[in-house]
Design an enzyme around this catalytic site. Structure first.
Site, PDB file in Angstrom:
ATOM      1  N   ALA A   1     -26.733  -9.427 -33.191  1.00 45.85           N
ATOM      2  CA  ALA A   1     -26.533  -8.157 -34.345  1.00 45.85           C
ATOM      3  C   ALA A   1     -27.189  -8.501 -35.220  1.00 45.85           C
ATOM      4  CB  ALA A   1     -24.793  -8.067 -34.879  1.00 45.85           C
TER       5      ALA A   1
ATOM      6  N   MET B   1     -33.141  -6.502 -36.842  1.00 44.43           N
ATOM      7  CA  MET B   1     -32.784  -5.652 -37.954  1.00 44.43           C
ATOM      8  C   MET B   1     -33.230  -5.139 -39.035  1.00 44.43           C
ATOM      9  SD  MET B   1     -29.032  -5.128 -39.431  1.00 44.43           S
ATOM     10  CE  MET B   1     -29.083  -5.900 -40.908  1.00 44.43           C
TER      11      MET B   1
ATOM     12  N   HIS C   1     -32.661  -0.337 -32.334  1.00 40.77           N
ATOM     13  CA  HIS C   1     -31.607  -1.669 -32.296  1.00 40.77           C
ATOM     14  C   HIS C   1     -30.813  -1.777 -31.288  1.00 40.77           C
ATOM     15  CE1 HIS C   1     -29.697  -4.525 -35.900  1.00 40.77           C
ATOM     16  NE2 HIS C   1     -28.955  -5.013 -34.863  1.00 40.77           N
TER      17      HIS C   1
ATOM     18  N   LYS D   1     -31.538   2.735 -35.442  1.00 43.39           N
ATOM     19  CA  LYS D   1     -30.734   2.015 -35.627  1.00 43.39           C
ATOM     20  C   LYS D   1     -30.453   1.809 -33.780  1.00 43.39           C
ATOM     21  CE  LYS D   1     -29.407   0.373 -38.862  1.00 43.39           C
ATOM     22  NZ  LYS D   1     -30.278  -0.887 -39.403  1.00 43.39           N
TER      23      LYS D   1
ATOM     24  N   ASP E   1     -35.866  -7.396 -47.031  1.00 47.48           N
ATOM     25  CA  ASP E   1     -34.942  -8.674 -46.430  1.00 47.48           C
ATOM     26  C   ASP E   1     -35.062  -9.108 -44.672  1.00 47.48           C
ATOM     27  OD1 ASP E   1     -32.107  -8.208 -45.171  1.00 47.48           O
ATOM     28  OD2 ASP E   1     -33.035  -6.366 -46.310  1.00 47.48           O
TER      29      ASP E   1
ATOM     30  N   ALA F   1     -30.229  -2.049 -47.358  1.00 46.53           N
ATOM     31  CA  ALA F   1     -29.542  -3.213 -47.473  1.00 46.53           C
ATOM     32  C   ALA F   1     -29.827  -4.172 -46.941  1.00 46.53           C
ATOM     33  CB  ALA F   1     -28.288  -2.369 -45.884  1.00 46.53           C
TER      34      ALA F   1
ATOM     35  N   ARG G   1     -39.784   1.585 -38.201  1.00 46.83           N
ATOM     36  CA  ARG G   1     -40.487   0.270 -38.751  1.00 46.83           C
ATOM     37  C   ARG G   1     -41.178  -0.765 -37.261  1.00 46.83           C
ATOM     38  NH1 ARG G   1     -36.350  -1.137 -42.645  1.00 46.83           N
ATOM     39  NH2 ARG G   1     -36.698  -0.170 -44.499  1.00 46.83           N
TER      40      ARG G   1
ATOM     41  N   ASP H   1     -36.552  -1.361 -49.577  1.00 40.45           N
ATOM     42  CA  ASP H   1     -34.994  -1.151 -48.075  1.00 40.45           C
ATOM     43  C   ASP H   1     -33.815  -0.997 -48.823  1.00 40.45           C
ATOM     44  OD1 ASP H   1     -34.272  -1.768 -45.699  1.00 40.45           O
ATOM     45  OD2 ASP H   1     -33.972  -3.383 -46.172  1.00 40.45           O
TER      46      ASP H   1
END
Length: 275
Positions: A51, A55, A62, A59, A192, A20, A166, A18
């Site tokens: 927020a 993750m 999201h 987006k 992460d 970030a 994902r 990944d």
């Protein structure tokens, strides 16, 4: 009549990271900064914890998941008099992109260990790729800065370039194909976020969850280092417990520890273990 196949016992072929929180942007702060700015511009209250909950997803998804949260949905209905629609999601996404691009430009520093991992992979004939919930437009802002720092993944896959982001396995499959991997059992997915680990598990790959540098802690490296020893230990303990629930095969604090994990995975593959 059943046909049994021998377990894969070859080399680790590919490491798929990944971006970030895993190999860049310690604390995964760029997406949070962008989402907080977006919702503030809409007159909506959004906490950092809210927020961070979706993750790892693409987006648009999201934003969709944020708007579905009861507290945020009530705010939206109070402000607009209606439930959020797909047209609202699309409008918010287009408003979000420049905020995200700006945040990425400000937070493209490699996490310590990324270059050592790249050298380790090259020395052992392992291909290195990345995938991300960012769009290509967003990634194109980051890649030149990563190259400037000496980090050059051989495959870059964005969530907007596959049928589904994902936790579907398609980004990891696309990385594996681009890297020339011939067995998913020889691939290692590193992330992460829970949804990123689920992606790797769905792809049938070995999975490694990154804890200290990522979304589970959500602090920059300097913020984490400024905690006193007891605070830092408690913070990491809670984050490890959270990421352990993802079902990842391994937990590490940062990718600085990944070469040792990959060496252990290689030993397990040679012994006949599968992900």
């Amino acid at each position: 009549m059943y046909r049994y196949t021998r377990s894969y016992t070859g080399p680790v072929q590919a490491i798929i990271l990944d971006l970030a929180g895993t190999c860049v942007d310690f604390g995964s702060l760029a997406p949070i900064q962008a989402f907080l700015t977006l919702f503030e511009s809409e007159g909506l209250s959004l906490t950092e914890a809210e927020a961070r909950e979706p993750m790892g997803t693409e987006k648009r998804e999201h934003i969709r998941q944020l708007l579905a949260m009861p507290r945020i949905q009530r705010q939206w209905q109070d402000r607009t008099g209606a439930a959020p629609t797909e047209e609202d999601v699309e409008r918010l996404y287009h408003a979000f992109v420049p905020f995200q691009v700006q945040a990425i430009a400000e937070r493209s520093e490699l996490i310590p260990g990324a270059l050592n991992l790249q050298a380790f992979a090259r020395d052992h004939g392992i291909k290195l790729g990345v995938n991300t919930g960012y769009s290509r437009e967003m990634v194109n802002v980051m890649l030149p800065e990563l190259r400037r720092q000496g980090f050059e993944p051989e495959s870059v896959v964005c969530a907007t370039e596959v049928p589904q982001g994902r936790p579907a396995p398609y980004m990891s499959f696309c990385n594996a194909m681009e890297l020339g991997a011939t067995a998913v059992q020889g691939c290692v997915k590193v992330d992460d976020t829970a949804t990123g680990i689920e992606e790797g598990l769905n792809a049938g790959m070995w999975t490694v969850a990154v804890v200290a540098s990522g979304n589970a802690v959500g602090l920059s490296q300097s913020q984490l280092e400024q905690l006193d020893d007891d605070e830092r230990a408690q913070c990491l303990r809670v984050a490890h417990q959270k990421m352990a629930l993802t079902g990842a095969h391994y937990l590490i604090d940062s990718i600085d520890e990944l070469p040792e994990v990959v060496a252990n995975i290689q030993e397990r593959i040679e012994a006949g273990d599968r992900p």
